[in-house]
Design an enzyme around this catalytic site. Structure first.
Site, PDB file in Angstrom:
ATOM      1  CB  CYS A  24     -35.054  -6.879  34.305  1.00 38.83           C
ATOM      2  SG  CYS A  24     -35.925  -8.383  34.724  1.00 38.83           S
ATOM      3  CB  CYS A  27     -35.138  -7.990  37.846  1.00 34.02           C
ATOM      4  SG  CYS A  27     -34.459  -8.947  36.473  1.00 34.02           S
TER       5      CYS A  27
END
Length: 99
Positions: A24, A27
């Site tokens: 991600c 993230c």
């Protein structure tokens, strides 16, 4: 992780849980921001990172549909949750206002 997760979130201090994934992009953006939050707040907050791919049951229990999702707990109670990336000041303001 599941068994001691319930113990971790029962802390009297604020516990910010970051549900994330290695693949991600956002993230990866959030990770250094959370380090800055921890550096500024120190012992006032505990920050726990949960990889949703390795902890699917836990992510399902808290209905994490997207990553990153942050959930703030105190004494086992969910006080706040937010998906996406927030800036350091916003995260600190939430922690200070809720804990």
């Amino acid at each position: 992780m599941k068994s001691n997760f319930s113990e971790i979130i029962k802390d009297e201090k604020a516990v910010l849980v970051d549900f994330h994934a290695d693949w991600c992009g956002p993230c990866k953006t959030l990770a250094p921001i959370l380090k800055e939050v921890k550096a500024e707040l120190g012992d006032a907050v505990k920050i726990v990172k949960i990889d949703v791919d390795k902890n699917q049951e836990l992510a399902g229990k808290y209905q994490v549909r997207g990553v990153p999702t942050m959930i703030l707990f105190k004494n086992g109670q969910q006080l706040w949750r937010q998906s996406g990336v927030l800036q350091k000041a916003e995260i600190i303001q939430v922690i200070n206002s809720k804990s």
